[in-house]
Write an enzyme that holds these catalytic residues in place. Structure first.
Site, mmCIF file in Angstrom:
data_model
loop_
_atom_site.group_PDB
_atom_site.id
_atom_site.type_symbol
_atom_site.label_atom_id
_atom_site.label_comp_id
_atom_site.label_asym_id
_atom_site.label_seq_id
_atom_site.Cartn_x
_atom_site.Cartn_y
_atom_site.Cartn_z
ATOM 1 N N ALA A 73 0.848 -1.203 0.000
ATOM 2 C CA ALA A 73 0.000 0.000 0.000
ATOM 3 C C ALA A 73 0.881 1.249 0.000
ATOM 4 C CB ALA A 73 -0.929 -0.009 1.217
ATOM 5 N N GLN A 97 8.542 0.479 10.953
ATOM 6 C CA GLN A 97 9.070 -0.087 12.203
ATOM 7 C C GLN A 97 10.027 -1.256 11.941
ATOM 8 O OE1 GLN A 97 5.985 -2.242 14.370
ATOM 9 N NE2 GLN A 97 4.763 -2.350 12.527
ATOM 10 N N SER A 104 3.621 -7.353 4.658
ATOM 11 C CA SER A 104 3.111 -8.738 4.614
ATOM 12 C C SER A 104 3.669 -9.526 3.435
ATOM 13 C CB SER A 104 1.578 -8.713 4.505
ATOM 14 O OG SER A 104 1.029 -8.083 5.630
ATOM 15 N N GLU A 122 -2.423 -16.038 -4.651
ATOM 16 C CA GLU A 122 -3.438 -16.266 -5.684
ATOM 17 C C GLU A 122 -3.732 -14.911 -6.300
ATOM 18 O OE1 GLU A 122 -6.474 -17.565 -3.048
ATOM 19 O OE2 GLU A 122 -5.930 -19.669 -3.183
ATOM 20 N N TYR A 127 -7.184 -7.402 -11.295
ATOM 21 C CA TYR A 127 -6.571 -6.493 -10.313
ATOM 22 C C TYR A 127 -6.106 -5.233 -11.062
ATOM 23 C CZ TYR A 127 -6.333 -10.064 -6.565
ATOM 24 O OH TYR A 127 -6.628 -10.976 -5.586
ATOM 25 N N TYR A 241 -17.076 -10.069 -1.981
ATOM 26 C CA TYR A 241 -16.255 -11.044 -2.711
ATOM 27 C C TYR A 241 -17.037 -11.687 -3.849
ATOM 28 C CZ TYR A 241 -11.675 -11.705 -0.515
ATOM 29 O OH TYR A 241 -10.370 -11.560 -0.123
ATOM 30 N N VAL A 290 6.027 4.523 14.255
ATOM 31 C CA VAL A 290 5.204 5.735 14.355
ATOM 32 C C VAL A 290 4.154 5.514 15.435
ATOM 33 C CG1 VAL A 290 3.636 7.282 13.134
ATOM 34 C CG2 VAL A 290 5.663 6.380 11.983
ATOM 35 N N SER A 332 -2.289 -4.065 10.417
ATOM 36 C CA SER A 332 -1.573 -4.973 9.516
ATOM 37 C C SER A 332 -1.946 -6.406 9.860
ATOM 38 C CB SER A 332 -0.064 -4.788 9.643
ATOM 39 O OG SER A 332 0.589 -5.829 8.950
ATOM 40 N N THR A 549 -6.467 -8.664 -0.360
ATOM 41 C CA THR A 549 -5.818 -8.753 -1.670
ATOM 42 C C THR A 549 -4.782 -7.630 -1.762
ATOM 43 O OG1 THR A 549 -7.329 -7.230 -2.791
ATOM 44 C CG2 THR A 549 -7.941 -9.557 -2.801
ATOM 45 N N SER A 553 -5.048 -2.945 -1.479
ATOM 46 C CA SER A 553 -4.068 -2.025 -0.887
ATOM 47 C C SER A 553 -3.597 -1.008 -1.929
ATOM 48 C CB SER A 553 -2.853 -2.801 -0.349
ATOM 49 O OG SER A 553 -3.198 -3.485 0.828
HETATM 50 C C1 LIG Z 1 -0.643 -15.424 4.481
HETATM 51 C C2 LIG Z 1 -1.093 -14.419 3.479
HETATM 52 C C3 LIG Z 1 -1.648 -14.826 2.279
HETATM 53 C C4 LIG Z 1 -2.073 -13.871 1.349
HETATM 54 N N1 LIG Z 1 -2.551 -14.281 0.144
HETATM 55 C C5 LIG Z 1 -2.864 -13.353 -0.795
HETATM 56 C C6 LIG Z 1 -3.195 -13.735 -2.104
HETATM 57 O O1 LIG Z 1 -3.196 -14.920 -2.406
HETATM 58 N N2 LIG Z 1 -3.525 -12.766 -3.008
HETATM 59 C C7 LIG Z 1 -3.531 -11.446 -2.680
HETATM 60 O O2 LIG Z 1 -3.821 -10.600 -3.536
HETATM 61 N N3 LIG Z 1 -3.208 -11.048 -1.437
HETATM 62 C C8 LIG Z 1 -2.879 -11.970 -0.499
HETATM 63 N N4 LIG Z 1 -2.530 -11.583 0.747
HETATM 64 C C9 LIG Z 1 -2.796 -10.191 1.131
HETATM 65 C C10 LIG Z 1 -1.705 -9.223 0.784
HETATM 66 O O3 LIG Z 1 -0.457 -9.776 0.995
HETATM 67 C C11 LIG Z 1 -1.934 -8.002 1.671
HETATM 68 O O4 LIG Z 1 -3.237 -7.522 1.462
HETATM 69 C C12 LIG Z 1 -0.990 -6.871 1.389
HETATM 70 O O5 LIG Z 1 0.321 -7.336 1.287
HETATM 71 C C13 LIG Z 1 -1.134 -5.834 2.494
HETATM 72 O O6 LIG Z 1 -0.269 -4.771 2.215
HETATM 73 P P1 LIG Z 1 -0.322 -3.419 3.044
HETATM 74 O O7 LIG Z 1 0.761 -2.586 2.533
HETATM 75 O O8 LIG Z 1 -1.696 -2.904 3.032
HETATM 76 O O9 LIG Z 1 -0.036 -3.842 4.551
HETATM 77 P P2 LIG Z 1 1.227 -4.587 5.136
HETATM 78 O O10 LIG Z 1 1.899 -5.390 4.111
HETATM 79 O O11 LIG Z 1 0.743 -5.293 6.345
HETATM 80 O O12 LIG Z 1 2.231 -3.439 5.518
HETATM 81 C C14 LIG Z 1 2.103 -2.647 6.626
HETATM 82 C C15 LIG Z 1 3.469 -2.028 6.861
HETATM 83 O O13 LIG Z 1 3.301 -0.921 7.719
HETATM 84 C C16 LIG Z 1 4.251 -0.982 8.752
HETATM 85 N N5 LIG Z 1 3.646 -0.297 9.895
HETATM 86 C C17 LIG Z 1 2.371 -0.426 10.345
HETATM 87 N N6 LIG Z 1 2.159 0.370 11.392
HETATM 88 C C18 LIG Z 1 3.324 1.021 11.609
HETATM 89 C C19 LIG Z 1 3.713 1.991 12.564
HETATM 90 N N7 LIG Z 1 2.872 2.445 13.490
HETATM 91 N N8 LIG Z 1 4.971 2.454 12.508
HETATM 92 C C20 LIG Z 1 5.832 2.027 11.558
HETATM 93 N N9 LIG Z 1 5.514 1.105 10.640
HETATM 94 C C21 LIG Z 1 4.263 0.607 10.658
HETATM 95 C C22 LIG Z 1 4.476 -2.461 8.964
HETATM 96 O O14 LIG Z 1 5.709 -2.716 9.575
HETATM 97 C C23 LIG Z 1 4.429 -2.974 7.528
HETATM 98 O O15 LIG Z 1 5.675 -2.894 6.902
HETATM 99 C C24 LIG Z 1 -2.019 -12.506 1.660
HETATM 100 C C25 LIG Z 1 -1.442 -12.099 2.869
HETATM 101 C C26 LIG Z 1 -0.966 -13.041 3.752
HETATM 102 C C27 LIG Z 1 -0.307 -12.572 5.005
#
Ligand SMILES: Cc1cc2nc3c(=O)[nH]c(=O)nc-3n(C[C@H](O)[C@H](O)[C@H](O)COP(=O)(O)OP(=O)(O)OC[C@H]3O[C@@H](n4cnc5c(N)ncnc54)[C@H](O)[C@@H]3O)c2cc1C
Length: 642
Positions: A73, A97, A104, A122, A127, A241, A290, A332, A549, A553
């Site tokens: 994101a 952090q 993720s 997946e 997308y 969904y 943060v 997260s 997904t 994000s």
């Molecule tokens: C097991 C698993 C299977 C998945 N399978 C799929 C799939 O098949 N297909 C698909 O499309 N998606 C899938 N996903 C979902 C996808 O990976 C996530 O939706 C996406 O990666 C989320 O990204 P994000 O940037 O929103 O959040 P995150 O990746 O969670 O990132 C958040 C970031 O913010 C940082 N952060 C948060 N708060 C703070 C703070 N206060 N201070 C400093 N840093 C902070 C964290 O350290 C982290 O680096 C899966 C996820 C997982 C875990």
């Protein structure tokens, strides 16, 4: 308007539209009609016409952009600030952090210590935002000018994905997975759910709504294992969904609807995107937690004036100037992951009494305490027993397990081509365990004789069928034993353990996004009144997109940038295939396992020999069941009454 050539001034100054773009149009509320007042593209219109550049209304040379969270994101927010906002890359600073980007999206380890991926991958062809971005990001392995999307297409177009063993049972036997097995009343319940207004579904769960027969159907096994839905999760999210993936429903049985990356998620997505951003001058500041935002709230709006961080144990306030912007990833799904290995159990020190205390949740809670526009984080992070599950990554040298695996793969797993083609779910597993072997190598430097396999389970409170413990109570070797039992090979367990490194991850919040919710529980991307703050990730409200997904994000990031910079550009709503009559008919046919649905015979007669004949999928005649129209009509009426 200084960035636009003055020759446009006459038109733009007279325009009632310019500077007033609805950045997040809602297709579920729009009547799609062309009128002199409505000349912008429809809400969910996608395609090349939407590839216009978002010409900013001013220069951002002097603006700093602080992005909290370097997950997909945050990274895509940086990308859109650069591409569409024309913000210089050097003005963008990530605060995370952790000491690695990607959030993720992980992928680490080696053949000696074992690889680790908390998640599989997946992916869907619709997308739209994710592919919009990755069409511009240089490929990992192909030379310039090719992109990540080009690489993705090259692989997936030439190595089709499908499964030949989507379900197994009885210790390693492939179970018939050709049917959804939904009763008529359950098909009708799906139709009625699709018809319901979103506002009617506040705080309802899936099990509140659906019958036992639905929850025990093959359909629900396919669905919940594929998307990680639990029976107690949000009915509203399930509805979203169903709209979002309506076009893919028929391909869910054998996963022919999915596309997969060549490698794990870190190497496939994070590495190329990070390289792109760093090359543009973006700075990534790790080990920076943060804690809070200093927000000035008055009648004019809500403006961030400072970021309160913790760096090396010291509190550091980063001032936010009048021309600066702040993007925050709230919550997260992988925060507070606990790890184990072959011989150790993840030492889980979290329960409902201390849930939601880690950085991401705390920051969101601090914001929520300032104003109700920031939502209710506690709805998502307070029930660990309902939001957690565990995954295990197996690093496999050749063994009895890899031999058994070959029987379940569509190609030799060592061939580099599609292997299991998505997860294989064990339907008689108490844990509802699934495992998958994606294309190998799963890591660019993985040796040829190693396979990386991913395992996960949905039910964390049930003892295994063979190991009388819950999954989180198990060591990696015990998880292997449970898996081998379900593959009918406990007699070869020693050989499997000897040749398999297991690394486990217990994720307390992995499905926290699916917790039952009501309107207002998630903040909007740019919450009401915010002048320089955008919230991104999995816990913000979009009009119609789903969570869990990567796409959602990226969508939130794109909306945040367009909205904050008031760009002359929209983020189209989700792909409109749900409104495509072909996909609606196909879904109806698929849900009924291709037996004739009510009125299908008449429709076929009307369409026969016409231009539209092909919109109904042909069934092999011998499979046709000659159910009387009256019986089907009676079923329908009964279902509607229920
Ligand atoms: C097991 C698993 C299977 C998945 N399978 C799929 C799939 O098949 N297909 C698909 O499309 N998606 C899938 N996903 C979902 C996808 O990976 C996530 O939706 C996406 O990666 C989320 O990204 P994000 O940037 O929103 O959040 P995150 O990746 O969670 O990132 C958040 C970031 O913010 C940082 N952060 C948060 N708060 C703070 C703070 N206060 N201070 C400093 N840093 C902070 C964290 O350290 C982290 O680096 C899966 C996820 C997982 C875990």
């Amino acid at each position: 308007m200084s960035t636009i050539n003055s020759k446009f001034d006459k038109v733009l100054n007279a325009s009632e539209q310019f500077g007033k773009v609805n950045h997040e149009p809602d297709s579920s509320k729009e009547v799609q009609i062309n009128t002199p007042e409505k000349t912008m593209p429809f809400s969910d219109q996608i395609g090349n016409y939407q590839r216009n550049k978002g010409i900013p209304l001013q220069s951002y040379e002097n603006s700093k952009i602080y992005i909290v969270g370097s997950g997909i994101a945050g990274m895509s927010a940086a990308y859109y600030f650069i591409r569409d906002g024309r913000v210089p890359g050097k003005n963008i600073i990530f605060l995370d952090q952790l000491n690695i980007e990607g959030g993720s999206l992980d992928g680490a380890g080696n053949a000696k210590d074992g690889y680790i991926i908390r998640g599989g991958r997946e992916m869907d062809m619709t997308y739209e935002n994710l592919w919009d971005m990755f069409q511009d990001i240089p490929a990992l392995e192909l030379p310039a000018p090719y992109s990540v999307l080009d690489e993705y297409r090259l692989i997936n177009d030439n190595d089709p994905n499908y499964s030949k063993a989507r379900l197994i049972h009885n210790q390693g036997q492939i179970k018939d997975f050709s049917k959804f097995g939904l009763e008529k009343k359950d098909q009708l319940a799906i139709v009625k759910l699709l018809l319901k207004k979103k506002e009617e579904l506040d705080d309802l769960t899936i099990e509140d709504y659906f019958s036992e027969s639905f929850l025990n159907s093959n359909f629900w096994f396919f669905w919940r294992s594929m998307f990680a839905f639990e029976n107690w999760h949000s009915l509203l999210e399930l509805k979203l969904y169903m709209h979002r993936f309506l076009h893919a429903i028929d391909g869910m049985k054998d996963f022919s609807c999915l596309v997969f990356p060549k490698y794990n998620q870190y190497d496939t997505y994070v590495t190329p995107l990070k390289n792109f951003l760093v090359e543009k001058g973006v700075q990534i500041q790790f080990n920076t937690l943060v804690k809070d935002l200093d927000i000035h709230i008055n009648t004019e709006g809500k403006t961030v004036e400072g970021i309160i961080t913790e760096q090396n144990g010291e509190e550091v306030r980063i001032p936010v100037g009048k021309e600066d912007y702040v993007i925050v990833t709230t919550g997260s799904m992988t925060e507070s992951t606990f790890y184990g290995d072959n011989n150790t159990v993840p030492e889980v020190t979290i329960d409902n009494s201390n849930a939601g205390q880690s950085a991401g949740w705390k920051l969101w809670k601090n914001l929520a305490a300032k104003s109700e526009v920031f939502g209710k984080p506690e709805k998502f992070c307070s029930h660990i027993e309902k939001s957690s599950w565990e995954s295990a990554t197996l690093t496999c040298r050749p063994s009895a397990f890899t031999e058994k695996l070959k029987e379940l793969c569509v190609n030799d797993p060592y061939s580099g081509r599609t292997a299991t083609g998505g997860i294989i779910t064990i339907t008689d597993s108490n844990w509802v365990m699934s495992f998958t072997c994606n294309r190998q190598p799963h890591f660019p430097t993985q040796p040829d004789d190693i396979l990386v396999v991913w395992v996960y389970a949905l039910l964390m409170d049930k003892e295994g069928n063979y190991i009388k413990k819950t999954m989180p109570q198990c060591t990696g070797n015990e998880i292997l034993a449970e898996l081998c039992y379900h593959l009918g090979m406990t007699d070869q367990l020693d050989n499997v353990i000897e040749n398999t490194i297991v690394r486990t991850s217990f994720m307390p919040y992995i499905t926290s996004m699916f917790m039952p919710r009501a309107q207002g529980d998630r903040p909007r991307v740019v919450p009401e009144g915010c002048t320089n703050l955008g919230l991104v990730g999995q816990f913000v409200e979009t009009n119609n997109d789903v969570v869990f997904t990567m796409e959602s994000s990226v969508r939130t990031a794109r909306i945040a940038v367009y909205n904050l910079l008031n760009l002359n550009k929209q983020v189209p709503d989700i792909n409109p295939l749900q409104y495509d009559i072909r996909h609606l008919l196909k879904a109806t046919q698929a849900l009924n396992d291709y037996k004739p649905f009510l009125g299908e015979g008449i429709l076929r007669k009307i369409l026969k020999g016409t231009y539209f004949e092909h919109i109904l999928v042909n069934r092999p005649e011998e499979k046709e069941e000659h159910e009387s129209f009256l019986t089907r009509f009676q079923d329908w009426v009964k279902g509607v009454k229920d």
